[in-house]
Design a protein around this motif. Structure first.
Motif, mmCIF file in Angstrom:
data_model
loop_
_atom_site.group_PDB
_atom_site.id
_atom_site.type_symbol
_atom_site.label_atom_id
_atom_site.label_comp_id
_atom_site.label_asym_id
_atom_site.label_seq_id
_atom_site.Cartn_x
_atom_site.Cartn_y
_atom_site.Cartn_z
ATOM 1 N N UNK A 162 10.765 13.452 -10.848
ATOM 2 C CA UNK A 162 11.471 14.234 -9.824
ATOM 3 C C UNK A 162 10.507 15.209 -9.142
ATOM 4 N N UNK A 163 10.609 15.291 -7.824
ATOM 5 C CA UNK A 163 9.713 16.189 -7.095
ATOM 6 C C UNK A 163 10.312 16.530 -5.729
ATOM 7 N N UNK A 164 9.816 17.596 -5.161
ATOM 8 C CA UNK A 164 10.128 17.956 -3.783
ATOM 9 C C UNK A 164 8.818 18.022 -3.020
ATOM 10 N N UNK A 165 8.920 18.102 -1.693
ATOM 11 C CA UNK A 165 7.725 18.271 -0.866
ATOM 12 C C UNK A 165 7.720 19.696 -0.328
ATOM 13 N N UNK A 166 6.671 20.422 -0.653
ATOM 14 C CA UNK A 166 6.561 21.820 -0.264
ATOM 15 C C UNK A 166 5.430 22.019 0.739
ATOM 16 N N UNK A 167 5.633 23.027 1.580
ATOM 17 C CA UNK A 167 4.612 23.416 2.552
ATOM 18 C C UNK A 167 3.591 24.311 1.866
ATOM 19 N N UNK A 168 2.334 23.969 1.985
ATOM 20 C CA UNK A 168 1.266 24.846 1.486
ATOM 21 C C UNK A 168 1.167 26.011 2.468
ATOM 22 N N UNK A 169 1.849 27.101 2.144
ATOM 23 C CA UNK A 169 1.995 28.196 3.085
ATOM 24 C C UNK A 169 0.656 28.811 3.475
ATOM 25 N N UNK A 170 -0.217 29.045 2.495
ATOM 26 C CA UNK A 170 -1.484 29.684 2.834
ATOM 27 C C UNK A 170 -2.326 28.796 3.739
ATOM 28 N N UNK A 171 -2.347 27.495 3.449
ATOM 29 C CA UNK A 171 -3.104 26.572 4.297
ATOM 30 C C UNK A 171 -2.510 26.531 5.701
ATOM 31 N N UNK A 172 -1.177 26.585 5.793
ATOM 32 C CA UNK A 172 -0.525 26.573 7.102
ATOM 33 C C UNK A 172 -0.885 27.820 7.899
ATOM 34 N N UNK A 173 -0.879 28.971 7.233
ATOM 35 C CA UNK A 173 -1.216 30.217 7.922
ATOM 36 C C UNK A 173 -2.693 30.244 8.313
#
Length: 312
Positions: A162-173
């Motif tokens: 089981x998994x979700x897909x998360x945004x790498x917030x620091x990389x996005x910023x």
């Protein structure tokens, strides 16, 4: 360093607003306020009013609740063009956005369960340290899965973990730069008011949310991703919604920037609350519009109960 401004610049030729309920329960007075504010704004300004059904979570959405939405809104005097956009009909739109974010290297599979996250945070905070939490009070996701090798990620996905897909917030910023290499300042135009009186040009702060979920194995898009994509595809120019979603706008502005989507103007409005000050909620079984209608109340009565006389 010069900062590039990415404040929304909507199309001045046409204004489009929307009311976007989820068919996972019956509408209450809080929904009536938001729907009527959108519809009346459209009537006063000559804008288009759209109804959208946010049924991305097919495990909770039910056709009887969707039908009740149509009946409640029609009883209130609202009308809208057909066909109505249903999120469940547009899963490919959200998958396409996820593909773009993966190409940018900004998504990663997150395998920790809620219990595992809770345990991780509890251990961290044993010595008086404070783990960061998002505006809703949920702990930020630990940076455990970001370092997994691609082969290990694929192995676990293929094994059905089981998994979700998360945004790498620091990389996005870190990647928020203009074509000229300037640092981008994310802002939005607030023509309503935030919970603390924010209005005018508001600086977005998506980092406070941590690595937000953008999709799950059983739900192809989170609210954040779906609403961002939907608003762009429907050319929404003005988003009128409750102050409980004010902080979420920072995430939506980030996604708009990353995906190259236009940003609307936002008009956040105050909420309908009960006697204790708690906002109304389907999950708490707050009195539904259908029940008020059955008791003989008129649309004008409901409008007044939703506080619109004072807001007009």
């Amino acid at each position: 360093m010069q900062v590039a401004d990415t404040t929304a610049k909507p199309n001045p030729d046409i204004t489009i607003v929307r009311f976007a309920p989820s068919p996972n329960g019956l509408l209450h007075l809080g929904h009536a306020r938001s729907a009527l504010l959108n519809w009346r704004f459209a009537k006063r300004s000559g804008a288009r009013f759209l109804l959208r059904i946010e049924d991305i979570d097919t495990t909770r959405a039910r056709p009887e609740f969707e039908q009740a939405i149509f009946e409640d809104l029609s009883w209130l005097g609202l009308d809208w063009p057909e066909p109505v956009r249903r999120q469940s009909d547009h899963f490919d739109d959200y998958r396409a956005a996820l593909v773009e974010l993966r190409k940018l290297g900004l998504l990663y599979p997150a395998f920790m369960s809620r219990a595992e996250v809770t345990s991780h945070v509890r251990v961290y905070e044993q010595n008086g340290r404070v783990w960061p939490r998002d505006p809703d009070g949920a702990p930020h996701y630990p940076a455990v899965d970001q370092g997994l090798a691609e082969a290990e990620r694929n192995r676990r996905i293929d094994a059905g973990d089981p998994h979700s897909w998360r945004l790498d917030m620091q990389a996005a910023l870190d990647g928020l730069t203009s074509q000229e290499g300037e640092t981008v300042s994310l802002t939005w135009q607030e023509d309503g008011q935030g919970p603390d009186g924010e209005t005018g040009k508001v600086v977005a702060d998506p980092g406070v949310w941590g690595d937000v979920v953008l999709a799950r194995r059983d739900v192809p898009a989170s609210y954040h991703l779906a609403v961002t994509v939907d608003d762009a595809l429907q050319a929404i120019t003005t988003v009128i919604r409750g102050q409980d979603l004010f902080a979420s706008t920072s995430v939506h502005r980030l996604l708009q920037s990353l995906l190259g989507l236009p940003a609307p103007i936002y008009r956040h409005h105050s909420l309908v609350r009960d006697g204790s000050g708690r906002k109304l909620s389907k999950s708490h079984g707050d009195i539904a519009l259908a029940e008020l209608r059955a008791k003989g109340l008129s649309p004008a009565d409901v409008s007044a109960m939703a506080g619109l006389d004072a807001l007009e």
